[in-house]
Design a protein around this motif. Structure first.
Motif, short mmCIF file in Angstrom:
data_model
loop_
_atom_site.label_atom_id
_atom_site.label_comp_id
_atom_site.label_asym_id
_atom_site.label_seq_id
_atom_site.Cartn_x
_atom_site.Cartn_y
_atom_site.Cartn_z
N ASP A 69 -5.04 6.73 9.47
CA ASP A 69 -4.02 7.42 8.68
C ASP A 69 -3.81 8.81 9.26
O ASP A 69 -4.73 9.64 9.26
CB ASP A 69 -4.44 7.52 7.21
CG ASP A 69 -4.62 6.15 6.57
OD1 ASP A 69 -3.74 5.29 6.77
OD2 ASP A 69 -5.64 5.94 5.88
N ARG A 80 -7.54 14.09 -5.92
CA ARG A 80 -6.67 12.92 -5.78
C ARG A 80 -5.30 13.25 -6.33
O ARG A 80 -5.17 13.65 -7.49
CB ARG A 80 -7.28 11.72 -6.51
CG ARG A 80 -6.46 10.43 -6.38
CD ARG A 80 -7.30 9.23 -6.77
NE ARG A 80 -8.39 9.02 -5.80
CZ ARG A 80 -9.41 8.20 -6.02
NH1 ARG A 80 -9.50 7.54 -7.16
NH2 ARG A 80 -10.34 8.04 -5.11
N ASP A 81 -4.25 13.07 -5.51
CA ASP A 81 -2.90 13.42 -5.95
C ASP A 81 -2.23 12.24 -6.65
O ASP A 81 -2.83 11.17 -6.82
CB ASP A 81 -2.06 13.94 -4.78
CG ASP A 81 -1.73 12.86 -3.76
OD1 ASP A 81 -2.04 11.67 -4.00
OD2 ASP A 81 -1.16 13.20 -2.71
N ARG A 82 -0.97 12.42 -7.05
CA ARG A 82 -0.26 11.39 -7.81
C ARG A 82 0.01 10.14 -6.97
O ARG A 82 0.32 9.07 -7.52
CB ARG A 82 1.06 11.95 -8.34
CG ARG A 82 2.00 12.45 -7.27
CD ARG A 82 3.24 13.13 -7.86
NE ARG A 82 4.12 13.66 -6.84
CZ ARG A 82 5.03 12.94 -6.19
NH1 ARG A 82 5.17 11.65 -6.48
NH2 ARG A 82 5.79 13.50 -5.28
N MET A 83 -0.08 10.25 -5.65
CA MET A 83 0.11 9.10 -4.77
C MET A 83 -1.23 8.43 -4.45
O MET A 83 -1.30 7.58 -3.58
CB MET A 83 0.78 9.54 -3.46
CG MET A 83 2.13 10.22 -3.66
SD MET A 83 3.33 9.15 -4.48
CE MET A 83 3.61 7.94 -3.21
N GLN A 84 -2.28 8.84 -5.18
CA GLN A 84 -3.63 8.30 -5.01
C GLN A 84 -4.21 8.58 -3.63
O GLN A 84 -5.01 7.81 -3.10
CB GLN A 84 -3.64 6.79 -5.28
CG GLN A 84 -3.20 6.41 -6.69
CD GLN A 84 -4.06 7.09 -7.76
OE1 GLN A 84 -5.27 6.91 -7.79
NE2 GLN A 84 -3.43 7.86 -8.64
N LYS A 85 -3.81 9.71 -3.05
CA LYS A 85 -4.37 10.14 -1.78
C LYS A 85 -5.44 11.20 -2.05
O LYS A 85 -5.26 12.07 -2.89
CB LYS A 85 -3.28 10.72 -0.86
CG LYS A 85 -2.31 9.66 -0.37
CD LYS A 85 -1.34 10.24 0.63
CE LYS A 85 -0.40 9.17 1.19
NZ LYS A 85 0.54 9.73 2.19
#
Length: 372
Positions: free
Chosen positions: A361, A295-300
């Motif tokens: 998406d 999970r990245d900092r953009m919550q993806k």
């Protein structure tokens, strides 16, 4: 106040940044990794992270692009799982299937307990030969997509030995999807060998988008390395791809000007290839060729594929590239064939995507904006 108490007060007022580097690392590194008790498995110790290992199901938008059969041009797919392979074998529009060397023919262990050597190595080639024959029986071309990383310490057979084994079994692939320049040189070495001349001279060599061909000079160099087909670079935008195609068409050398191209119209693009296994460092190695999630900092949530056969990981973009709903742009680039790269998809999702369904998406990659 005493002299000693003044010193104590000033010590408490030391600025935070004046601490030693090691002190800052200790205080800012967060909670320590849990240490396993004797006999305890990583799966149990990291039970709270179990959802990170669950493959996410795609949600579709309700919109659609062209199906694979609507293009009226050859369609290739690459697959990484048995479920995906089963799904595309029954698709009439698919004329070429690439199987990933790192995902199929997982070797067992030989009599000495070593993975993939001796008799176990022969079983690896036999397993891949069986799949290649199955693809041929379905009336489709069988391509072998070579691994992203090859090291001397890899378990199992090296790509060179594996190809020799397939040739010996009479199950040579119709083409190789070459992903590194090392592989191009390796194939060249095999081609000049006695064994290779008996089987490799009819195997087409297709260079993937990881072998960069941004301009005519690069295309010429790739041709010298043996390329018989190229893949449009994913870093170029539409206009740059169009300019490249026109420039190649204008070359006086007929072999170069008529160079066929594949274009990727679907797939989770790789963001990183790593020999540092995420599964091994988080919950312990289980050699299950599993999928994980970062999970990245953009919550993806970015899918991670563990290629345990050769012990490396590939981190994919959270959203898949989708271009099969842009028929005018794609056709203007005059590709020889389209390609769908399947990695994390289920069999049902593969069929939906080939029918034209569009995930909710998506990304256009650099097709619209290029590299800045």
């Amino acid at each position: 106040m005493s002299k000693n108490s003044k010193r104590s007060s000033s010590a408490r007022k030391v600025p935070k940044d004046s601490r030693t580097k090691s002190d800052r690392i200790k205080s800012e590194s967060g909670p320590k990794r849990r240490r396993l008790n004797p006999g305890q498995t990583g799966e149990r110790a990291f039970a709270g992270q179990k959802d990170r290992y669950v493959k996410r199901v795609k949600v579709f938008s309700g919109e659609s692009g062209l199906s694979a059969s609507d293009w009226n041009m050859p369609v290739a797919v690459s697959v990484e799982t048995e479920e995906q392979l089963e799904a595309v074998l029954g698709e009439k529009a698919v004329s070429r299937i690439y199987i990933d060397e790192a995902c199929f023919g997982i070797p067992g262990r030989d009599a000495g307990g070593k993975p993939g050597k001796g008799k176990a190595g022969e079983q690896e080639a036999e397993a891949l030969a069986k799949i290649i024959n199955e693809i041929h029986d379905a009336g489709k071309e069988a391509g072998l997509r070579l691994r992203r990383i090859e090291r001397d310490t890899d378990p199992g057979l090296g790509s060179l030995s594996l190809l020799r084994g397939l040739i010996k079994l009479g199950a040579a692939p119709d083409m190789l999807l070459i992903r590194t320049f090392d592989e191009a040189m390796m194939v060249s070495d095999l081609e000049t060998s006695e064994t290779g001349n008996k089987g490799l001279n009819h195997i087409r060599k297709i260079f993937d988008y990881t072998c960069y061909g941004y301009n005519t000079e690069a295309v010429s160099m790739l041709r010298e390395l043996g390329a018989e087909e190229l893949t449009y670079p994913i870093e170029l935008n539409y206009r740059e791809c169009l300019s490249l195609r026109r420039a190649v068409r204008a070359l006086p050398d007929e072999e170069l000007s008529e160079m066929p191209y594949e274009i990727l119209v679907y797939g989770h693009l790789p963001m990183m290839v790593s020999a540092n296994c995420i599964r091994k460092t988080s919950a312990g190695c289980d050699h299950k060729n599993r999928f994980m999630i970062l999970r990245d900092r953009m919550q993806k949530d970015m899918p991670v594929r563990c290629y345990c056969k050769y012990c490396y990981n590939q981190i994919f973009n959270a959203e898949p590239l989708v271009l099969y709903d842009l028929p005018e742009d794609i056709r203007s680039l005059e590709p020889e064939r389209l390609r769908y790269d399947f990695s994390v998809e289920t069999g049902t999702e593969v069929r939906k995507i080939l029918s034209g369904a569009i995930p909710k998406d998506i990304t256009r990659g650099h097709f619209r904006h290029g590299v800045e």
